[in-house]
Scaffold this active site. Sequence first.
Site, short mmCIF file in Angstrom:
data_model
loop_
_atom_site.label_atom_id
_atom_site.label_comp_id
_atom_site.label_asym_id
_atom_site.label_seq_id
_atom_site.Cartn_x
_atom_site.Cartn_y
_atom_site.Cartn_z
N HIS A 58 13.35 -2.34 24.71
CA HIS A 58 13.69 -1.27 23.77
C HIS A 58 15.16 -1.30 23.39
CE1 HIS A 58 15.48 1.68 26.71
NE2 HIS A 58 14.59 1.19 27.56
N ASP B 43 20.01 -0.32 30.74
CA ASP B 43 18.77 0.31 30.27
C ASP B 43 18.85 0.61 28.78
OD1 ASP B 43 16.37 1.63 30.06
OD2 ASP B 43 17.10 3.48 30.97
N GLU C 222 12.15 4.45 22.74
CA GLU C 222 11.50 4.39 24.05
C GLU C 222 11.92 5.59 24.89
OE1 GLU C 222 11.17 3.24 28.42
OE2 GLU C 222 12.87 3.94 27.24
N GLU C 223 13.20 5.92 24.84
CA GLU C 223 13.72 7.00 25.68
C GLU C 223 13.19 8.37 25.27
OE1 GLU C 223 15.11 6.34 28.32
OE2 GLU C 223 16.34 4.54 28.18
N ASP D 229 12.25 -4.39 30.76
CA ASP D 229 13.07 -3.18 30.71
C ASP D 229 13.90 -3.09 31.99
OD1 ASP D 229 14.12 -0.69 30.22
OD2 ASP D 229 12.21 0.34 30.04
N HIS E 103 20.76 6.25 33.25
CA HIS E 103 20.82 7.36 32.29
C HIS E 103 22.13 8.14 32.38
CE1 HIS E 103 16.24 7.72 31.25
NE2 HIS E 103 16.77 6.53 30.97
#
Length: 501
Positions: A274, A286, A318-319, A347, A441
């Site tokens: 992604h 990520d 994606e997130e 990923d 994140h």
Amino acid sequence: MAAAITLLGTAASLQIPLTLEDQVHLGAVGTPARRPLVNTEALQDSISADNLLARAMDLYEIAKLGEDEYNHPTRVIGSDGHLGTLSYIYATLAELGDYYSLSNQTFPAVMGKVTEYRLVVGDEVPRSARAMSLTPPTSHKEPVRGDLVLVSNLGCEPKDYSDLKGKVAFISRGVCPFGTKSELAGKAGAIAAVIYNNEKGSLSGTLGSPSKYHVATFGLSAEEAAPFIEKLQKGQDIDVIAYMDADVKSIKTDNIIAQTIEGDPDNCVMLGGHSDSVEEGPGINDDGTGSLSLLEVAKQLTEYSVNNCVRFAWWAAEEEGLLGSDHYAAHLSPEENLKVRLFMDYDMMASPNFAYQIYNATNDLFPAGSEELRDLYVDWYDSHGLNYTFIPFDGRSDYDGFIRAGIPAGGIATGAEGVKTEEQQAMFGGNAGDWFDPCYHQLCDDVSNVNLTAWELNTKLIAHSVATYATSFKGFPERASTTTAKVYDQTTRYHGPNLIV
């Protein structure tokens, strides 16, 4: 870099409506000179950590384009950082000439932004309180105040809710999606909702598709919820102040697809990562690492011919809940669906406190071929004397839409917020007790947040997976169905990086 950003600006202004059936072929017209058939060892040897790191540095500079709006680097959908990412991918592929046909797939997406939130329960400020993803704000983005009301059962039916006008719903996690609980609370008149975990630990998740009945919704740990539940069950009153400054809006964004012009178009090897990050940071691990691994393998593959077509994908949103990959898989016609022999998800390839993880896909639970793909990864790690561990197919990444579409799938990863055990430390090194990716994140997911050893090695494995199936599907199950076992729907607790139930 400037050229890359300019390219996407031009493409975006034109809004090129490309699909797999209506692709734009870049480069000279005609059949290219015959290249040698792809060889797995040679393709793996072309992968270097230096090239990957250089791409990561480029991507971090692109993430800085989001600073004006978000005050820090980010590649969240809708940001200049994400537009720059799409431009970089597209421009890099365009430079490869006529080896690939390129297409972009525009689709509607929902993005949520929580600017600030606060929850006060009685005279306490719970430390575990978290804003749910895609939550709306409190009324007028101002603090609201009301009594806390314990919702009956698991809050999955309208009958579980009393009249909650001017009150805050206190709901157990379980069975139905968080979005359903928030919607039912809103329909009952609640001014906010707090969903508490029914298992040990904190709770963060997503409300999913927006509803006009959703209310500002928080997650709370089981430990901090317990004393409040006890007081409410004894008939004691608890006053709550809730505040949420948040926005949920609809935008359009793009998937990018690159397919080899050579190779059998009825037998496609497909792989994806992604292109977006979370709002909170630049997302270099990520999933910058997966996106850039694909880009590097795609570049090196141009030195070779293929027997079966190879289709690379860079998913957007994606997130926000696997929106790009879901849209793609769901919109494949039955004929096009059956041409995808397998999908490989890549990923987070370089978590600093990594483990070599393989999705534990078996043919009895997932589309036939998923187990053969799993075993390809197992054999490769074994042949290199490397330890590995299995992780569940739980809906957390972009394989989800493909499994639901009956397409065999699998992939590898290196870990996110999970805690490394002492046994895993013995297997992979690193630090037991810490997350696999301590910057998952977060703002610190920058260039310093990648383990180059793991990244290079896993990119070589990606190259091996491409070379293997681009050469032959001998022994790999034929596609015969576009449906999957219902057990997958029943056991999946995620739809993307956030819990949904």
